[in-house]
Design a protein around this motif. Structure first.
Motif, PDB file in Angstrom:
ATOM      1  N   PRO A 174       3.570  28.067  31.346  1.00  0.00           N
ATOM      2  CA  PRO A 174       4.088  26.481  31.492  1.00  0.00           C
ATOM      3  C   PRO A 174       4.490  26.110  30.207  1.00  0.00           C
ATOM      4  CG  PRO A 174       1.734  27.119  32.044  1.00  0.00           C
ATOM      5  CD  PRO A 174       2.210  28.215  31.750  1.00  0.00           C
ATOM      6  N   ALA A 223       5.986  27.199  43.364  1.00  0.00           N
ATOM      7  CA  ALA A 223       5.700  28.617  42.761  1.00  0.00           C
ATOM      8  C   ALA A 223       4.653  29.115  43.467  1.00  0.00           C
ATOM      9  CB  ALA A 223       5.205  28.114  41.240  1.00  0.00           C
ATOM     10  N   ARG A 224       3.729  28.542  44.149  1.00  0.00           N
ATOM     11  CA  ARG A 224       2.504  29.152  44.991  1.00  0.00           C
ATOM     12  C   ARG A 224       3.328  29.925  46.051  1.00  0.00           C
ATOM     13  NH1 ARG A 224      -0.733  24.745  43.751  1.00  0.00           N
ATOM     14  NH2 ARG A 224       0.049  23.423  45.702  1.00  0.00           N
ATOM     15  N   ARG A 227       5.563  18.381  38.306  1.00  0.00           N
ATOM     16  CA  ARG A 227       4.713  19.577  38.344  1.00  0.00           C
ATOM     17  C   ARG A 227       4.155  19.488  39.820  1.00  0.00           C
ATOM     18  NH1 ARG A 227       0.567  19.494  33.171  1.00  0.00           N
ATOM     19  NH2 ARG A 227       2.875  19.130  32.215  1.00  0.00           N
ATOM     20  N   THR A 260       7.027  21.980  41.069  1.00  0.00           N
ATOM     21  CA  THR A 260       6.907  23.286  40.739  1.00  0.00           C
ATOM     22  C   THR A 260       5.893  24.057  41.064  1.00  0.00           C
ATOM     23  OG1 THR A 260       6.279  22.525  38.659  1.00  0.00           O
ATOM     24  CG2 THR A 260       8.722  22.810  38.791  1.00  0.00           C
ATOM     25  N   ARG A 261       4.564  23.267  40.801  1.00  0.00           N
ATOM     26  CA  ARG A 261       3.517  24.150  41.481  1.00  0.00           C
ATOM     27  C   ARG A 261       3.479  24.485  42.990  1.00  0.00           C
ATOM     28  NH1 ARG A 261      -1.233  20.979  37.643  1.00  0.00           N
ATOM     29  NH2 ARG A 261      -0.641  21.963  35.903  1.00  0.00           N
ATOM     30  N   LYS A 262       3.878  23.488  43.542  1.00  0.00           N
ATOM     31  CA  LYS A 262       3.951  23.825  45.177  1.00  0.00           C
ATOM     32  C   LYS A 262       4.747  24.904  45.397  1.00  0.00           C
ATOM     33  CE  LYS A 262       3.504  21.466  49.360  1.00  0.00           C
ATOM     34  NZ  LYS A 262       2.230  22.003  49.697  1.00  0.00           N
TER      35      LYS A 262
END
Lengths: 438, 373
Positions: free
Chosen positions: A15, A285-286, A278, A281-283
């Motif tokens: 990151p 990316a998971r 974030r 992007t995290r959601k």
């Protein structure tokens, strides 16, 4: 797995792992520090809205600041509250309201901003920027210039280009009057050429996301767009984009992925929800989904690149004073380039452009941010969704939020929409894979 | 006579679509709709077409809501709803100006969801921009060519001059109506005054001129009882006279306004001269009190508002804003501050949602009128 065993999974990008991001911070902090110093020395500082042709300013040693975009790093609603207390309605563009609040509070968050000696806006995004310029002009009692960029018409495209060129000339006169010195043609052309180089280098940087896996997160990279807004026409911007390009090229060569095991490639349309990037992007990316392209940060491809004009030829023309023709040509070129900015395009042209991007970047789905207080581009996001799916066969999702005003962010609702969308994507992927295998 | 003329106009304003359909069927008129007073409708008239302002559907906008965001103003949603429900099928085409962001978004959705023939005028948005006048002239020439094609006849300079004369007459008469009401020599209430202007945007202009002449001929000294609270209205588009009627009922009287369906429609008229008629047509766009969609010196609008308030001895200003209207909301704090400095009371009412009831508006208006009485 031993350390030297070949990895089947591409390397993931840590990151905020771009070295150029640290360099960008330094570049911008230095730029703002210099701007404040310039203001203190009594040198001219222009507050500009997004999309204003800042090349002309750099060519005349006027420092442009884009205070609206500076607000992207603010994470509280103090400025919004201040603007509302001053009478600005809840429903007006939050991006601008945030800036007006900062101006009223005289608190610009992470940096100091010099007071403007002039305010420069353009109509190539929306009328809200025009109104912002008027309010700021009035607040500081400084002169303003608004650049009008009508959409070119198919039936007589030259009229808009000519109007635009006349405004470039008018701008030159306005600036000369403000700063009391003439604009030198040679410097202006230099600035145009640097601008062109920064622009095409940035385009190449984003173009690396055509690779699988994508080396960059198109949603996270927006801070790198800032030099293009305020430093277009400077060598600093050119150097930054060259360094960024080298780094991204390395990432591609090393197989670095922004999302490990990338399964879905997504297009994000319109501004990010800055305080919650974030979260997105995290959601995604998971679910092994990466944002490969965000058209807002992708300038239009120039049709006749200015770089084809040999530098040596330009220098010779400037030396012998043979610049009027060249200047006219450059102004015409830039008039057209500004008219072709994607934000000035009507919906049908946006659909055509996004359809091309879906193809170029092998996009599996698109996420449309219905930025609640943005009238010009988001009022028709539902229509864009339908038209884009019809044109590409790719599914999309529209969610309501706001780029700046987190009071309009409903996490539960957004989660539900995104999860349903991801299920559709997975299903489609399954069908496609099955289809391929069969 | 006053009542007969007003009755005719009330019928037109209450159901523009029904009126236009009938005229189309009976007289073979070809009707072109438009969305904003910045459209140079004179070119449509000169081409033998009937220009008619679109006011949209009032009530539920369920069809429009699936095409345009809920934060679009009620006017834009109403126009789209009307089109999607087939309520604008009496229009041969529509004309979009380059004005606010919402109208431009509406144009986008119109192209993809409605499919009705349209034309977009590329108005300059920056009135002081170098080249703006020349650019507008080129745009008007293109619009003229389009209108000629729609109307099936050439617009000669003579014909356009004749049209300009009709419009100039209509605008002068509307200005006179406002004057006669102010001087108390013509008893037309606020709601009917709005209705007269609205009807003027729908009826064949020559007929509207004749009706206005009949109406104004009824002026006589002392026709109006002066026991009312004079107010000025400012804002954007008002699609009905409901709020005007409420002001009348509560003892107020609109003595002047700066509204699209109001003074902005007829002010700053230009008589035809020896100059090329297209030039005259363009000039009016630059000399009007600027709509907030345009870039103009901020003070121009507040100066104009103060002049109206003082010139009409109004006791207060009522702002009528369509909810979600950026351009007006951006200018409001400056207008408000100037009015405060001058000690002029003011009130903001959001419009476009009248269908949801007038209870709150009535309470606020009543309190405001009592306060400034």
């Amino acid at each position: 797995m031993s350390a030297d065993a070949p990895s089947a999974v591409p390397r993931s990008a840590p990151p905020h792992g771009l070295r150029s991001s640290a360099a960008l911070n330094d570049l911008l902090l230095r730029y703002f520090k210099d701007a404040v110093e310039a203001g203190r020395r009594g040198q001219p500082v222009a507050w500009v809205s997004q999309g204003f042709p800042v090349e002309v300013l750099h060519a005349m040693d006027i420092t442009p600041i884009c205070p609206i975009m500076n607000g992207v790093l603010r994470r509280d609603t103090r400025a919004l509250d201040a603007a509302e207390a001053a009478g600005y309605a809840t429903d007006i563009c939050s991006e601008i309201k945030n800036q007006l609040g900062e101006m009223l509070l005289d608190d610009y968050g992470f940096v100091e901003i010099p007071r403007p000696t002039m305010v420069l806006t353009s109509t190539n995004y929306c009328t809200a920027f025009v109104k912002w310029g008027q309010v700021v002009e009035h607040h500081f009692d400084v002169p303003g210039y608004c650049f009008d960029l009508p959409a070119p018409r198919a039936d007589h495209p030259r009229a808009a280009a000519r109007y635009c060129r006349e405004q470039f000339e008018g701008l030159q006169r306005f600036l000369e009057e403000c700063v009391g010195r003439r604009c030198q043609t040679g410097r202006l052309i230099d600035a145009f050429m640097r601008s062109e180089e920064a622009n095409v280098t940035w385009l190449r940087v984003l173009g690396y996301n055509r690779h699988r896996p994508a080396p960059l997160n198109a949603l996270d990279i927006y801070p790198h767009f800032l030099p293009l807004l305020i430093m277009r026409g400077t060598q600093g911007a050119v150097r930054h984009y060259r360094a960024l390009e080298r780094e991204v090229r390395e990432r591609v060569a090393e197989g670095v992925a922004t999302v490990p095991g990338e399964r879905h490639r997504l297009l994000w349309d319109y501004l990010p929800v800055y305080a919650r990037t974030r979260f997105f992007t995290r959601k995604f990316a998971r679910a092994q989904a990466s944002f490969v392209v965000a058209p807002y940060f992708l300038p239009s491809e120039p049709r006749i690149p200015l770089r084809h004009l040999q530098r040596a030829v330009v220098e010779r023309l400037v030396r012998y004073g043979l610049t009027p023709g060249l200047l006219g040509w450059s102004l015409r070129y830039f008039a057209r380039a500004y008219l072709e900015q994607n934000n000035a395009l009507p919906l049908a042209a946006r659909v055509a452009r996004l359809t091309q991007l879906v193809r170029d970047y092998a996009v599996d789905g698109f996420v449309l941010h219905n930025y609640r207080t943005c009238r010009r581009f988001c009022a028709s996001q539902y229509e864009l969704n339908k038209a884009l799916t019809a044109a590409t066969g790719v599914p999309g999702v529209v969610f309501d939020a706001d780029a700046f005003d987190t009071r309009f962010f409903s996490e539960g609702q957004i989660n539900t929409r995104i999860e349903a969308f991801m299920e559709t994507l997975e299903r489609q992927k399954g069908v496609r894979n099955y289809g391929t295998a069969a | 006579m006053v009542e007969a003329v007003l009755e005719q106009m009330r019928a037109v304003a209450a159901d523009p679509a029904g009126y236009l359909r009938r005229r189309r069927a009976e007289d073979g008129l070809r009707v072109v709709g438009y969305f904003c007073t910045y459209v140079q409708e004179e070119l449509l008239h000169a081409a033998g077409l009937l220009p008619a302002r679109i006011f949209g559907h009032t009530g539920n906008t369920s069809h429009a809501d699936s095409h345009i965001s809920s934060f679009a103003c009620a006017f834009v949603r109403g126009c789209l709803e009307a089109a999607l429900r087939g309520e604008l099928d009496h229009l041969d085409a529509v004309v979009f100006p380059r004005s606010c962001d919402m109208i431009r978004a509406l144009q986008d959705v119109w192209a993809s969801a409605v499919g009705q023939r349209y034309y977009a005028i590329n108005m300059p948005l920056v009135l002081s921009a170098p080249g703006a006048r020349g650019f507008l002239l080129k745009e008007l020439a293109a619009f003229k060519a389009w209108a000629e094609k729609q109307g099936g006849r050439r617009i000669s300079a003579t014909r356009l001059r004749a049209t300009l004369a009709v419009y100039h007459r209509q605008r002068q008469l509307l200005g006179e109506l406002y004057e006669l009401r102010y001087t108390g020599t013509l008893d037309v209430n606020s709601a009917d005054t709005y209705t007269v202007v609205k009807a003027g945007m729908i009826m064949p202009r020559e007929e509207h001129v004749r009706a206005l002449e009949q109406l104004l001929a009824e002026a006589r000294p002392g026709a109006v009882d002066g026991d009312y609270v004079p107010v000025v209205l400012d804002g954007n588009v008002c699609t009905s006279s409901v709020l005007h009627a409420l002001i009348d009922r509560l003892g107020g009287r609109v003595v002047d306004d700066n509204l699209c369906v109001g003074r902005r429609y007829f002010a700053d008229s230009l008589a035809p001269t020896n100059e090329p008629p297209l030039v005259i047509l363009g000039q009016r766009s630059f000399r009007r009190i600027p709509c907030p969609c345009n870039h103009a010196e901020v003070r121009r609008r507040s100066d104009a508002l103060l002049a109206l308030v003082r010139g009409r001895n109004a006791r207060g200003v009522i702002f009528l804003f369509q909810r979600f209207c950026h351009p007006h909301y951006f200018e409001y704090p400056d207008l408000r501050d100037r009015l405060d400095r001058e000690g002029i009371p003011h009130l903001v009412l959001e419009t476009g949602e009248e269908k949801e009831g007038l209870g709150q508006a009535e309470t606020r208006l009543q309190a405001f009128l009592e306060m400034i009485q």
